[in-house]
Design an enzyme around this catalytic site. Structure first.
Site, short mmCIF file in Angstrom:
data_model
loop_
_atom_site.label_atom_id
_atom_site.label_comp_id
_atom_site.label_asym_id
_atom_site.label_seq_id
_atom_site.Cartn_x
_atom_site.Cartn_y
_atom_site.Cartn_z
N ARG A 74 0.84 -1.21 0.00
CA ARG A 74 0.00 0.00 0.00
C ARG A 74 0.87 1.25 0.00
NH1 ARG A 74 -3.88 -0.60 4.89
NH2 ARG A 74 -4.69 1.39 4.16
N GLN A 105 -9.72 9.98 8.07
CA GLN A 105 -9.51 8.58 8.45
C GLN A 105 -8.39 7.99 7.60
OE1 GLN A 105 -13.60 6.48 9.00
NE2 GLN A 105 -13.95 8.19 7.61
N ASP A 108 -2.83 8.19 4.11
CA ASP A 108 -1.89 8.44 2.99
C ASP A 108 -1.21 9.80 3.06
OD1 ASP A 108 -4.84 8.74 0.83
OD2 ASP A 108 -3.92 10.25 2.12
N HIS A 123 -6.43 8.03 12.16
CA HIS A 123 -5.96 6.65 12.09
C HIS A 123 -4.47 6.54 11.79
CE1 HIS A 123 -10.37 5.50 11.03
NE2 HIS A 123 -10.21 5.71 12.31
N CYS A 131 8.13 1.43 16.64
CA CYS A 131 8.45 0.19 17.34
C CYS A 131 7.17 -0.45 17.86
CB CYS A 131 9.40 0.49 18.51
SG CYS A 131 9.67 -0.91 19.58
N GLY A 194 -16.42 10.79 0.98
CA GLY A 194 -15.78 9.52 0.65
C GLY A 194 -15.58 8.58 1.81
N THR A 195 -16.59 8.51 2.70
CA THR A 195 -16.50 7.53 3.77
C THR A 195 -17.78 6.72 3.83
OG1 THR A 195 -16.14 7.14 6.14
CG2 THR A 195 -17.27 9.19 5.53
N ALA A 238 -15.28 13.07 -5.26
CA ALA A 238 -14.47 14.15 -4.68
C ALA A 238 -13.80 14.99 -5.77
CB ALA A 238 -13.42 13.53 -3.76
C1 BV8 Z 1 -11.59 1.47 18.78
C2 BV8 Z 1 -5.92 2.36 9.68
C3 BV8 Z 1 -11.61 1.13 21.13
C4 BV8 Z 1 -5.39 1.04 9.24
C5 BV8 Z 1 -8.30 2.01 10.08
C6 BV8 Z 1 -19.14 -0.38 17.42
C7 BV8 Z 1 -18.93 0.82 18.07
C8 BV8 Z 1 -17.64 1.30 18.32
C9 BV8 Z 1 -16.53 0.59 17.88
C10 BV8 Z 1 -16.76 -0.60 17.21
C11 BV8 Z 1 -18.03 -1.09 16.99
N1 BV8 Z 1 -17.91 -2.28 16.36
C12 BV8 Z 1 -16.60 -2.56 16.16
C13 BV8 Z 1 -15.89 -1.54 16.66
C14 BV8 Z 1 -14.49 -1.43 16.66
C15 BV8 Z 1 -13.90 -0.93 15.34
C16 BV8 Z 1 -14.85 -0.71 14.20
O1 BV8 Z 1 -15.35 0.40 13.99
N2 BV8 Z 1 -15.06 -1.77 13.41
C17 BV8 Z 1 -15.89 -1.65 12.22
C18 BV8 Z 1 -15.42 -2.67 11.17
C19 BV8 Z 1 -17.34 -1.89 12.61
N3 BV8 Z 1 -13.23 0.32 15.64
C20 BV8 Z 1 -11.98 0.25 16.16
O2 BV8 Z 1 -11.44 -0.80 16.43
C21 BV8 Z 1 -11.30 1.57 16.40
N4 BV8 Z 1 -10.77 1.55 17.74
O3 BV8 Z 1 -12.80 1.46 18.71
O4 BV8 Z 1 -10.87 1.37 19.94
C22 BV8 Z 1 -10.60 1.17 22.19
C23 BV8 Z 1 -10.66 2.21 23.13
C24 BV8 Z 1 -9.74 2.21 24.16
C25 BV8 Z 1 -8.73 1.22 24.22
C26 BV8 Z 1 -8.66 0.23 23.24
C27 BV8 Z 1 -9.60 0.20 22.21
C28 BV8 Z 1 -10.12 1.74 15.45
C29 BV8 Z 1 -10.65 1.95 14.05
C30 BV8 Z 1 -9.49 2.33 13.12
C31 BV8 Z 1 -9.13 1.16 12.25
N5 BV8 Z 1 -8.08 1.57 11.30
N6 BV8 Z 1 -7.32 2.42 9.28
C32 BV8 Z 1 -5.26 0.94 7.76
O5 BV8 Z 1 -5.60 1.89 7.03
O6 BV8 Z 1 -4.78 -0.12 7.32
S1 BV8 Z 1 -9.88 2.12 9.55
C33 BV8 Z 1 -9.97 2.13 7.87
O7 BV8 Z 1 -11.37 2.29 7.61
C34 BV8 Z 1 -9.31 3.27 7.13
O8 BV8 Z 1 -8.75 4.27 7.95
C35 BV8 Z 1 -10.50 3.87 6.36
O9 BV8 Z 1 -10.33 5.19 6.04
C36 BV8 Z 1 -11.53 3.66 7.39
C37 BV8 Z 1 -12.94 3.93 7.11
O10 BV8 Z 1 -13.24 3.43 5.87
P1 BV8 Z 1 -13.65 4.52 4.76
O11 BV8 Z 1 -12.63 5.60 4.78
O12 BV8 Z 1 -15.05 4.90 4.99
O13 BV8 Z 1 -13.42 3.71 3.45
P2 BV8 Z 1 -14.42 2.66 2.77
O14 BV8 Z 1 -13.63 1.90 1.76
O15 BV8 Z 1 -15.19 1.92 3.82
O16 BV8 Z 1 -15.48 3.59 2.01
C38 BV8 Z 1 -15.05 4.40 0.92
C39 BV8 Z 1 -16.21 5.27 0.55
O17 BV8 Z 1 -15.78 6.14 -0.50
C40 BV8 Z 1 -17.41 4.50 0.01
O18 BV8 Z 1 -18.59 4.97 0.61
C41 BV8 Z 1 -17.42 4.85 -1.49
O19 BV8 Z 1 -18.73 4.95 -2.01
C42 BV8 Z 1 -16.77 6.20 -1.49
N7 BV8 Z 1 -16.09 6.56 -2.74
C43 BV8 Z 1 -15.56 5.73 -3.67
N8 BV8 Z 1 -15.00 6.47 -4.66
C44 BV8 Z 1 -15.19 7.78 -4.33
C45 BV8 Z 1 -15.88 7.84 -3.11
N9 BV8 Z 1 -16.22 9.00 -2.52
C46 BV8 Z 1 -15.87 10.14 -3.15
N10 BV8 Z 1 -15.20 10.18 -4.32
C47 BV8 Z 1 -14.85 9.02 -4.93
N11 BV8 Z 1 -14.18 9.05 -6.11
#
Ligand code: BV8
Length: 251
Positions: A74, A105, A108, A123, A131, A194-195, A238
């Site tokens: 990536r 979020q 990059d 994020h 580390c 875009g989220t 976007a």
């Molecule tokens: C935490 C870094 C607690 C890594 C990422 C319920 C409630 C609360 C929490 C949770 C819950 N259920 C589960 C959880 C926990 C979890 C979570 O949310 N899980 C999800 C799957 C349900 N959350 C966590 O674990 C977070 N931490 O809650 O910690 C805690 C507290 C104290 C102590 C310990 C723990 C951490 C979440 C962060 C995860 N890391 N990224 C990496 O990148 O490899 S998240 C990852 O998803 C990316 O950052 C990404 O940006 C993010 C969100 O996704 P989107 O950006 O929305 O991207 P996606 O592909 O989904 O959508 C793209 C959109 O763009 C689409 O809608 C599409 O239509 C649109 N699009 C397409 N083309 C275009 C466009 N829009 C505009 N123009 C275009 N051209």
């Protein structure tokens, strides 16, 4: 091609009146730079995994090389491309609105590369490595000192280099989250770009803003979990709609 129709007059007037605008951006912001969105980041041989299976501390503990290689791939893809006109449009909007803040979020770094100066990275940033035990930053020289994948960390005996991003199950950087929550509760306009609105706690920011009285707009070519809560949805991309917004606001 600027899609001027994306911003109808009554919406534009409300945007023009905003004093404290806040942007929440997701992976779709960088899609037109050629970076796969997060939900489709797993193409090719990665397609057999789900992001939630690779972007976790458990996955890194069990398969450090696999996780490290996914991030290396990536990182290479990000370094091979540039911010798109959507990123540059937001940088132009900041010149119009010095109070504009972008909560992203994305990992990059493209908002900063395009010239936006007030960016909160919820994020982390894939270009930085730390580390796995102490969290201290590793320099490129330290990363290149070994051909192991992932490289060992110089800061702790069992430590490995890991990307400086927030994995699922990990807490977001406290200061970044605190500032994002505070801005969302005080903004008068929140534009989500875009989220998919799936990942928490980022996805709760637009709802917090709306409940605090802000105008919540969504820019996304597809319907998302946030769409029903938006006062207006711009069904565009976007790189098409943001330059059009800059043009309309400059008129
Ligand atoms: C935490 C870094 C607690 C890594 C990422 C319920 C409630 C609360 C929490 C949770 C819950 N259920 C589960 C959880 C926990 C979890 C979570 O949310 N899980 C999800 C799957 C349900 N959350 C966590 O674990 C977070 N931490 O809650 O910690 C805690 C507290 C104290 C102590 C310990 C723990 C951490 C979440 C962060 C995860 N890391 N990224 C990496 O990148 O490899 S998240 C990852 O998803 C990316 O950052 C990404 O940006 C993010 C969100 O996704 P989107 O950006 O929305 O991207 P996606 O592909 O989904 O959508 C793209 C959109 O763009 C689409 O809608 C599409 O239509 C649109 N699009 C397409 N083309 C275009 C466009 N829009 C505009 N123009 C275009 N051209």
């Amino acid at each position: 091609m600027n899609d001027l129709s994306a911003w109808p007059g009554e919406v534009l007037e409300k945007i023009q009146a905003a004093q404290r605008p806040l942007i929440l951006s997701g992976a779709g912001m960088s899609a037109e730079s050629g970076i796969p969105t997060f939900r489709d980041a797993l193409t090719g041989h990665w397609a057999r995994y789900r992001p939630e299976e690779l972007a976790t501390p458990e996955a890194f503990a069990q398969h450090p090389r696999r996780v490290w290689n996914w991030y290396e791939e990536r990182r290479r893809a990000i370094r091979a491309t540039r911010p798109n006109v959507g990123h540059h449009a937001l940088a132009a909007l900041e010149r119009r609105w010095p109070t504009l803040v972008i909560v992203t979020q994305n990992v990059d770094g493209f908002h900063q590369l395009a010239g936006s100066s007030s960016v909160i990275e919820l994020h982390g940033n894939i270009q930085r490595s730390v580390c796995s035990i102490t969290g201290e930053r590793l320099s490129d020289e330290q990363l290149l000192a070994s051909d192991q994948k992932p490289p060992p960390s110089p800061y702790a005996r069992e430590g490995l280099a890991r990307p400086d991003v927030v994995w699922f199950g990990e807490a977001l950087p406290a200061a970044a989250l605190e500032r994002a929550l505070s801005l969302a509760s005080r903004c008068d306009l929140l534009l989500a770009i875009g989220t998919s609105g799936v990942v928490q706690p980022a996805a709760s920011l637009p709802l917090l803003a709306r409940d605090a009285g802000a105008l919540f707009l969504e820019l996304n070519p597809e319907a998302t979990a946030l769409s029903p809560h938006a006062q207006h949805v711009v069904r565009s991309t976007a790189a098409v709609a943001l330059p059009a917004l800059v043009e309309r606001l400059a008129a």
